[in-house]
Design an enzyme around this catalytic site. Structure first.
Site, mmCIF file in Angstrom:
data_model
loop_
_atom_site.group_PDB
_atom_site.id
_atom_site.type_symbol
_atom_site.label_atom_id
_atom_site.label_comp_id
_atom_site.label_asym_id
_atom_site.label_seq_id
_atom_site.Cartn_x
_atom_site.Cartn_y
_atom_site.Cartn_z
ATOM 1 N N CYS A 50 33.046 -77.741 102.148
ATOM 2 C CA CYS A 50 34.342 -77.757 101.466
ATOM 3 C C CYS A 50 34.180 -78.301 99.965
ATOM 4 C CB CYS A 50 35.011 -79.031 102.154
ATOM 5 S SG CYS A 50 34.185 -80.581 102.314
ATOM 6 N N ARG A 52 31.453 -77.547 97.794
ATOM 7 C CA ARG A 52 30.454 -76.732 96.832
ATOM 8 C C ARG A 52 30.439 -75.345 97.479
ATOM 9 N NH1 ARG A 52 26.489 -79.394 95.139
ATOM 10 N NH2 ARG A 52 27.154 -81.315 95.732
ATOM 11 N N GLU A 114 25.615 -89.266 101.906
ATOM 12 C CA GLU A 114 26.221 -88.755 103.008
ATOM 13 C C GLU A 114 25.050 -87.958 103.439
ATOM 14 O OE1 GLU A 114 27.330 -85.782 103.833
ATOM 15 O OE2 GLU A 114 27.779 -84.845 102.082
ATOM 16 N N GLY A 189 40.488 -78.604 114.478
ATOM 17 C CA GLY A 189 39.039 -78.256 114.256
ATOM 18 C C GLY A 189 38.293 -79.169 115.192
ATOM 19 N N THR A 193 32.497 -82.634 110.804
ATOM 20 C CA THR A 193 33.429 -83.635 110.218
ATOM 21 C C THR A 193 34.487 -84.297 111.031
ATOM 22 O OG1 THR A 193 33.139 -82.643 107.971
ATOM 23 C CG2 THR A 193 35.002 -83.997 108.370
#
Length: 418
Positions: A50, A52, A114, A189, A193
């Site tokens: 999301c 790169r 992260e 989803g 994430t």
């Protein structure tokens, strides 16, 4: 052979451009095939998240290399080259190695340090190996980057504080709603994430969670873990009115939640406010939703201010991590150069051995035919000497004719001459 890293990320391009340049998972094989069909590309890895889209390549040098790769990327995504050129970065050899190590270590992420990006890099690498990886140098670069990322996480405090896009989304929800214990959250989803978001929400004792996903099986595993209900994507329109908070992160190429859908939900809710956090690229929620009264839409770019608030304690660790990356990148390039030298040494030794074997065989044959041993051995020594020094002699003569003293000194040093 040259190692390259080129692409765009959250620092160089807005989400509106990033979503146009992203590669959907179901078309990744097709993209790799198209990329490797380019004559200068020997091997490649496509990393598309999301934040790169990057190409890591092993290529043959040519004058129009940069233009050719930009043209391929624009043609593949039907983009105007001018739209992309100003946002594109380009790293070569040591800089490419360093960039990948920084990316894998989380040093180039929207959320500094992260850990999720390492899994995404590993998946991109694994996808490239399905018949696409051909160059050991690129493969070695990725393997080395994985070990560097592990070293960074082990030897520094880069991962000490739990900040991520998922954490930022939950922080935003807690800032807007006084307590999560009274709200219903719809998660769209069931990827990594959303898994992190669901676990954060469970820790804050959210009243109810609903998970909408394309495949029920994957969503059900997460739902069982966090105590959520599972619905199909097609049920979102009907169930949206129940949600106070919607957090969406899918790989869908088209929006899943449209303006009309949210309008109907707000009407059913008697205009009770809804928070929509869209952390997908391409976006899952139509941007026009943000214009609706009582619909508060945040994109992945909007989370930056929240994320920035949590970075202070990671900055010192990042300095240590950058030192590790610089050292490891330098050592990797030294290894790569040594590999190139080893190949040259092998070729040179093989050439010398061929000359030796050829002349020795002729000398032995002459001896078997009764020739004079001393004459044959002297002839062998003379021919062997001439054959072995022929190429260096030509190089020395050419350097002298060119007036290239630097090359002459290098050749003298290589030949062990004082």
């Amino acid at each position: 052979m040259t190692l390259l890293a080129l692409g765009i990320n959250h620092k160089t391009a807005p989400v509106s451009l990033r979503e146009r340049v992203s590669f959907s998972p179901d078309k990744l094989d097709q993209a790799l095939d198209s990329l490797l069909a380019q004559p200068m590309v020997q091997a490649g890895v496509v990393l598309s998240t999301c934040n790169r889209t990057e190409l890591y390549l092993s290529v043959e040098e040519r004058d129009d290399l940069q233009e050719a790769l930009i043209r391929w990327l624009c043609d593949y995504h039907n983009l105007n080259e001018d739209d992309l050129r100003n946002s594109l970065y380009w790293h070569q050899d040591n800089d490419a190695v360093s960039h990948l190590m920084r990316v894998a270590s989380g040093l180039d992420s929207l959320v500094l340090g992260e850990p999720q990006i390492l899994g995404q890099v590993k998946k991109a690498f694994a996808d490239s190996q399905k018949g696409h990886m051909k160059a050991s140098e690129l493969e070695r670069m990725f393997q080395k980057s994985f070990s560097v990322a592990k070293r960074v996480r082990t030897e520094t405090d880069i991962g000490a504080s739990a900040v991520s896009v998922a954490f930022a989304a939950c922080t935003l929800a807690r800032q807007i709603f006084e307590s999560l214990s009274t709200v219903t959250v719809l998660l769209v989803g069931a990827g990594e994430t959303i898994e992190l978001v669901a676990r954060h929400l469970r820790e804050h004792k959210v009243q109810k969670m609903i998970i909408a996903n394309r495949t029920r099986e994957r969503a059900q595993i997460l739902a069982d873990e966090v105590g959520a209900e599972v619905i199909a994507l097609s049920d979102i329109d009907e169930r949206l009115r129940e949600a106070d908070i919607i957090i969406s992160s899918t790989a869908s190429p088209l929006p899943i939640i449209g303006k009309g859908m949210v309008e109907r939900a707000l009407k059913s809710r008697r205009n009770q406010p809804m928070l929509l956090v869209d952390i997908a690229v391409p976006r899952d929620v139509e941007p026009e939703v943000g214009k609706l009264a009582n619909a508060y839409l945040y994109s992945v770019d909007d989370l930056q201010s929240i994320i920035s608030h949590n970075l202070a304690q990671r900055k010192a660790a990042a300095v240590e991590a950058e030192t590790i990356v610089a050292q490891e990148a330098s050592e990797f390039m030294a290894w790569l150069r040594a590999q190139s030298a080893s190949e040259t040494i092998r070729d040179y030794r093989s050439q010398a051995e061929q000359v030796r074997d050829e002349l020795t065989a002729k000398a032995l044959a002459a001896l078997e035919q009764g020739g004079d041993a001393q004459t044959i051995m002297q002839d062998l020594a003379w021919k062997l000497t001439n054959r072995l020094i022929h190429a260096p002699t030509k190089s020395l003569q050419q350097a002298a004719r060119d007036g290239d003293n630097e090359r002459l000194n290098i050749l003298r040093d290589s030949l062990g001459l004082e």
